[in-house]
Each structure stands twice: as C-alpha cells, then as structure tokens.
Motif scaffolding. Structure first.
Motif, PDB file in Angstrom:
ATOM      1  N   ALA A   1      28.967  48.843  42.999  1.00 14.03           N
ATOM      2  CA  ALA A   1      28.275  47.950  43.930  1.00 14.03           C
ATOM      3  C   ALA A   1      27.622  46.765  43.222  1.00 14.03           C
ATOM      4  CB  ALA A   1      27.218  48.729  44.719  1.00 14.03           C
ATOM      5  N   LYS A   2      27.336  46.928  41.931  1.00 11.67           N
ATOM      6  CA  LYS A   2      26.774  45.838  41.145  1.00 11.67           C
ATOM      7  C   LYS A   2      27.783  44.706  40.988  1.00 11.67           C
ATOM      8  CE  LYS A   2      24.306  45.054  36.779  1.00 11.67           C
ATOM      9  NZ  LYS A   2      23.853  45.689  35.510  1.00 11.67           N
ATOM     10  N   HIS A   3      29.066  45.052  41.097  1.00 12.30           N
ATOM     11  CA  HIS A   3      30.133  44.076  40.944  1.00 12.30           C
ATOM     12  C   HIS A   3      30.713  43.656  42.298  1.00 12.30           C
ATOM     13  CE1 HIS A   3      30.027  44.817  36.644  1.00 12.30           C
ATOM     14  NE2 HIS A   3      30.060  46.112  36.902  1.00 12.30           N
ATOM     15  N   LEU A   4      29.974  43.928  43.366  1.00 15.41           N
ATOM     16  CA  LEU A   4      30.372  43.517  44.711  1.00 15.41           C
ATOM     17  C   LEU A   4      29.613  42.244  45.046  1.00 15.41           C
ATOM     18  CD1 LEU A   4      32.174  44.677  47.040  1.00 15.41           C
ATOM     19  CD2 LEU A   4      30.092  45.685  47.978  1.00 15.41           C
ATOM     20  N   THR A   5      30.304  41.131  45.201  1.00 11.40           N
ATOM     21  CA  THR A   5      29.646  39.845  45.434  1.00 11.40           C
ATOM     22  C   THR A   5      29.036  39.791  46.831  1.00 11.40           C
ATOM     23  OG1 THR A   5      31.582  38.731  46.366  1.00 11.40           O
ATOM     24  CG2 THR A   5      31.401  38.786  43.953  1.00 11.40           C
ATOM     25  N   LYS A   6      28.240  38.759  47.087  1.00 11.02           N
ATOM     26  CA  LYS A   6      27.644  38.591  48.414  1.00 11.02           C
ATOM     27  C   LYS A   6      28.711  38.397  49.479  1.00 11.02           C
ATOM     28  CE  LYS A   6      22.978  37.001  47.359  1.00 11.02           C
ATOM     29  NZ  LYS A   6      21.932  36.000  47.645  1.00 11.02           N
TER      30      LYS A   6
ATOM     31  N   LEU B   1      35.150  42.668  45.436  1.00  9.05           N
ATOM     32  CA  LEU B   1      34.936  43.548  44.289  1.00  9.05           C
ATOM     33  C   LEU B   1      35.593  42.910  43.067  1.00  9.05           C
ATOM     34  CD1 LEU B   1      33.550  46.282  43.810  1.00  9.05           C
ATOM     35  CD2 LEU B   1      35.797  47.368  44.012  1.00  9.05           C
ATOM     36  N   LYS B   2      34.781  42.648  42.042  1.00  9.71           N
ATOM     37  CA  LYS B   2      35.254  41.922  40.866  1.00  9.71           C
ATOM     38  C   LYS B   2      36.229  42.760  40.034  1.00  9.71           C
ATOM     39  CE  LYS B   2      30.895  39.346  40.411  1.00  9.71           C
ATOM     40  NZ  LYS B   2      29.727  39.091  39.519  1.00  9.71           N
ATOM     41  N   GLU B   3      37.010  42.050  39.214  1.00 14.71           N
ATOM     42  CA  GLU B   3      38.019  42.694  38.371  1.00 14.71           C
ATOM     43  C   GLU B   3      37.386  43.708  37.419  1.00 14.71           C
ATOM     44  OE1 GLU B   3      41.536  41.477  35.159  1.00 14.71           O
ATOM     45  OE2 GLU B   3      40.317  39.929  36.127  1.00 14.71           O
ATOM     46  N   GLN B   4      36.171  43.440  36.960  1.00 13.73           N
ATOM     47  CA  GLN B   4      35.500  44.359  36.046  1.00 13.73           C
ATOM     48  C   GLN B   4      35.306  45.732  36.687  1.00 13.73           C
ATOM     49  OE1 GLN B   4      31.814  42.846  34.478  1.00 13.73           O
ATOM     50  NE2 GLN B   4      31.411  44.646  33.226  1.00 13.73           N
ATOM     51  N   ALA B   5      35.010  45.742  37.998  1.00 16.76           N
ATOM     52  CA  ALA B   5      34.839  47.009  38.710  1.00 16.76           C
ATOM     53  C   ALA B   5      36.160  47.766  38.775  1.00 16.76           C
ATOM     54  CB  ALA B   5      34.315  46.746  40.118  1.00 16.76           C
ATOM     55  N   VAL B   6      37.252  47.051  39.014  1.00 14.75           N
ATOM     56  CA  VAL B   6      38.566  47.679  39.078  1.00 14.75           C
ATOM     57  C   VAL B   6      38.902  48.334  37.734  1.00 14.75           C
ATOM     58  CG1 VAL B   6      41.020  47.324  39.512  1.00 14.75           C
ATOM     59  CG2 VAL B   6      39.321  46.007  40.802  1.00 14.75           C
ATOM     60  N   LYS B   7      38.595  47.650  36.651  1.00 12.15           N
ATOM     61  CA  LYS B   7      38.843  48.194  35.312  1.00 12.15           C
ATOM     62  C   LYS B   7      38.033  49.463  35.079  1.00 12.15           C
ATOM     63  CE  LYS B   7      40.084  43.812  33.065  1.00 12.15           C
ATOM     64  NZ  LYS B   7      39.706  42.796  32.037  1.00 12.15           N
ATOM     65  N   LYS B   8      36.794  49.487  35.589  1.00 16.37           N
ATOM     66  CA  LYS B   8      35.955  50.678  35.435  1.00 16.37           C
ATOM     67  C   LYS B   8      36.542  51.862  36.205  1.00 16.37           C
ATOM     68  CE  LYS B   8      31.415  48.631  34.487  1.00 16.37           C
ATOM     69  NZ  LYS B   8      29.997  48.593  34.904  1.00 16.37           N
TER      70      LYS B   8
ATOM     71  N   ARG C   1      36.269  43.228  50.712  1.00 16.49           N
ATOM     72  CA  ARG C   1      37.225  42.450  51.495  1.00 16.49           C
ATOM     73  C   ARG C   1      38.584  42.388  50.805  1.00 16.49           C
ATOM     74  NH1 ARG C   1      34.774  36.898  51.994  1.00 16.49           N
ATOM     75  NH2 ARG C   1      36.797  36.462  52.945  1.00 16.49           N
ATOM     76  N   ASN C   2      38.598  42.553  49.497  1.00 12.89           N
ATOM     77  CA  ASN C   2      39.854  42.578  48.755  1.00 12.89           C
ATOM     78  C   ASN C   2      40.308  44.009  48.483  1.00 12.89           C
ATOM     79  OD1 ASN C   2      37.680  43.002  47.015  1.00 12.89           O
ATOM     80  ND2 ASN C   2      38.743  42.139  45.238  1.00 12.89           N
ATOM     81  N   GLN C   3      39.980  44.895  49.413  1.00 15.92           N
ATOM     82  CA  GLN C   3      40.278  46.319  49.257  1.00 15.92           C
ATOM     83  C   GLN C   3      41.760  46.565  48.971  1.00 15.92           C
ATOM     84  OE1 GLN C   3      40.800  49.640  52.523  1.00 15.92           O
ATOM     85  NE2 GLN C   3      38.618  49.170  52.321  1.00 15.92           N
ATOM     86  N   GLY C   4      42.651  45.898  49.703  1.00 15.40           N
ATOM     87  CA  GLY C   4      44.087  46.093  49.515  1.00 15.40           C
ATOM     88  C   GLY C   4      44.539  45.766  48.103  1.00 15.40           C
TER      89      GLY C   4
ATOM     90  N   HIS D   1      45.953  48.426  45.268  1.00 11.12           N
ATOM     91  CA  HIS D   1      47.260  48.180  44.663  1.00 11.12           C
ATOM     92  C   HIS D   1      47.154  48.159  43.132  1.00 11.12           C
ATOM     93  CE1 HIS D   1      51.322  46.606  44.174  1.00 11.12           C
ATOM     94  NE2 HIS D   1      50.828  45.686  43.346  1.00 11.12           N
ATOM     95  N   ALA D   2      46.109  47.504  42.621  1.00 11.18           N
ATOM     96  CA  ALA D   2      45.915  47.425  41.169  1.00 11.18           C
ATOM     97  C   ALA D   2      45.689  48.804  40.568  1.00 11.18           C
ATOM     98  CB  ALA D   2      44.731  46.507  40.856  1.00 11.18           C
ATOM     99  N   ILE D   3      44.929  49.638  41.261  1.00 11.81           N
ATOM    100  CA  ILE D   3      44.658  50.993  40.767  1.00 11.81           C
ATOM    101  C   ILE D   3      45.925  51.839  40.786  1.00 11.81           C
ATOM    102  CG2 ILE D   3      43.383  53.126  41.206  1.00 11.81           C
ATOM    103  CD1 ILE D   3      41.155  51.346  42.412  1.00 11.81           C
ATOM    104  N   LYS D   4      46.657  51.766  41.902  1.00 11.94           N
ATOM    105  CA  LYS D   4      47.859  52.590  42.035  1.00 11.94           C
ATOM    106  C   LYS D   4      48.927  52.192  41.034  1.00 11.94           C
ATOM    107  CE  LYS D   4      50.671  54.815  45.544  1.00 11.94           C
ATOM    108  NZ  LYS D   4      50.916  54.961  46.998  1.00 11.94           N
TER     109      LYS D   4
END
Length: 299
Positions: free
Chosen positions: A39-44, A48-55, A87-90, A94-97
């Motif tokens: 949630a710290k990497h979730l913008t206003k 969700l920022k790329e750093q969160a996806v990497k985590k 909002r960029n959930q899709g 996809h990046a995780i999968k």
C-alpha cells in the motif's frame, strides 16, 4: 500426508501458510511471512508501482521454496486491498503470472470482511457489537447481532494509504477525514439498529495498543485522548515509542483514524484487541463447509 499452501498477498505483508487435513479438517502446519508494504507503493491515483510488483514476485519465489520443501500438492493464492484497489490490476497480475505462473484470486471487500469475522468467531463469542479490521489499504466493518454477522462494509482506505495521504503531506488534514468518516457512519442506519457497545479490532494496525489501553476500566474519552496525543506527536518524538514495532511505524498513525471515528460514533463501552489473518478465516470457512452440506463461502 498431503500438504497445500495458502498465500495471502496483503497490503502490509504477505503470508504463506502450509496446511494439511486431519480427520477431514484443515489445520496449520507452518507459516512464513514477508513484509512488502504494498500500500506504500499505491499512488493517490491508485496505481501500484513497479517496485511493489517486484516485491510480490520476490516473496512468491521465497514461498515457492517452502512449498517445495513440503511437496505441496496445491496452492491457493489470494490478494486483498492493495491489489483490489489498483487501477493497473490487470497489468500487475500479468507481470506476476509471467514470472511465477501463479493465478491470483482477488477477494472482494465483502469477502475479506466475512473471512475476518470467521477468523474471530473461531476464538471469541460476540453476541452484539462491531468488528473493525484496518489493513494496509482497506478497512472492513462488520456488524454482529444475536451472535451472527448481519452487515459487512468495506472502505477503500487503510493504515498505509491513510498515513501516505495525511501524514506525508503537510497540506492534508486528518481531522477533516475523521469528521467525514464519522458523518458517514452516523448516517448509515444499518449500524444503528441495535446498540453497538462491544468493539473488537482484529487487524495488526491496532494490535499494539493492547498493552496501552485500560480495557478493565475502559473509557471512550480516555482512549480518544490517548489517540489524539499519539496523532499529534512530532515525527521525531513518535519514532522513539519503543512499543511500536519498526515495521509498523510508517502505517501506525493512519491506522488510528478509523478507530478514532468508530469510538466517537458508536456507544462503545468495551474494546478488545486481536491479531487475526484472512487465511485463518479461510481455513475456518473451509472447515465449516466440511461440517455442512452446502459451502459457506463462494469467492
């Protein structure tokens, strides 16, 4: 013995729980946790920022080692507030999968509230009251009457997002937010069909207040004063509070805001703090379904 894993992608942390069936019921074998603060990497704008996806990918890779050690025959991966709100959930999924080959179930706010209540019900018998679960990116309120959950509400804000919005920007006024939430709760007639005198919090955001609130001689006014004093502490003074774990400091103040609104609106005369997980609620739901002919939970 067959094992399965349940992986919870929370807004503060991710949890891998290894389970087995014993006499038809699911039980926990071991747990592993990773702090990710999504949630710290979730913008206003709720991107969700790329750093969160990497985590997320890193934590899933670590959990994969645990699954392999137990030769897990199946895995259920689910996510709560941060991914639900993104909002960029899709693109994130996809990046995780593409890296992990895992399908992720996004829980609705209502299901998250239900699972939190089911986890609590395994430990506590609440006849009438309010259950408050403040996560990193969402907050769930459950109304309990006659020992049954009668109403669920999920809000798109949590401890980390509120901290980002109101305590990392000098122009934002957290008092105005609390006032608006109080007004909303006061207008929601469903919550006022019966006196809500018992309040139980089940999230990590409030768990560490347990040692600092006099529950045996509870006073709403005293608790509100304590919360206001914490919220108004200067940052350099606040970080010196040894009873708040370091990994909770970034979200602690934001997590107090929903609690402050709730105790100001409802005639609470007792409060109890628990620390429960959505995974515990999922296990409780599966075991309840085993005991009855029809499933209790549809996600």
């Amino acid at each position: 013995m067959h094992y399965v894993s349940m992986i919870e992608i929370g807004s503060n942390s991710m949890k891998c729980t290894i389970c087995k069936r014993d006499k038809g019921l699911w039980c926990i074998v071991t747990k592993k946790k990773a702090q990710v603060h999504l949630a710290k990497h979730l913008t206003k704008d709720r991107i969700l920022k790329e750093q969160a996806v990497k985590k997320i990918i890193w934590a899933l890779q670590q959990f994969k080692k645990v699954e392999e050690a137990y030769v897990c025959r199946g895995s259920f991966v689910f996510a709560t507030g941060a991914l639900r709100m993104a909002r960029n959930q899709g693109d994130v999924l996809h990046a995780i999968k593409s890296q992990i080959h895992s399908s992720i179930q996004i829980l609705s706010g209502r299901v998250e509230a239900l699972l939190g209540y089911l986890a609590l019900k395994e430990r506590v018998c609440l006849e009438t009251g309010i259950v408050l679960d403040t996560g990193g990116a969402s907050t769930e309120l459950t109304m309990v009457s006659k020992s049954s959950a009668t109403y669920f509400q999920s809000y798109p804000f949590g401890a980390l997002t509120l901290s980002n919005d109101f305590f990392c920007a000098e122009t934002a006024d957290w008092r105005q937010f609390v006032g608006q939430l109080k007004e909303h709760l006061a207008k929601d007639q469903v919550f006022h069909t019966a006196p809500m005198r018992s309040l139980i919090t089940i999230g990590g955001a409030h768990h560490f207040l347990k040692e600092h609130v006099q529950t045996d001689s509870f006073s709403t006014d005293v608790l509100k004063q304590q919360l206001y004093e914490l919220l108004e502490k200067a940052e350099e003074e606040f970080v010196q509070l040894k009873w708040i774990p370091k990994h909770r400091i970034a979200s602690f103040k934001g997590g107090l805001l929903p609690l402050l609104a709730v105790i100001d609106v409802f005639p609470v005369s007792e409060i109890t703090f628990h620390r429960l997980t959505i995974t515990e609620g999922l296990i409780a739901a599966l075991n309840a379904s085993h005991k009855r002919s029809t499933p209790l939970l549809h996600v």
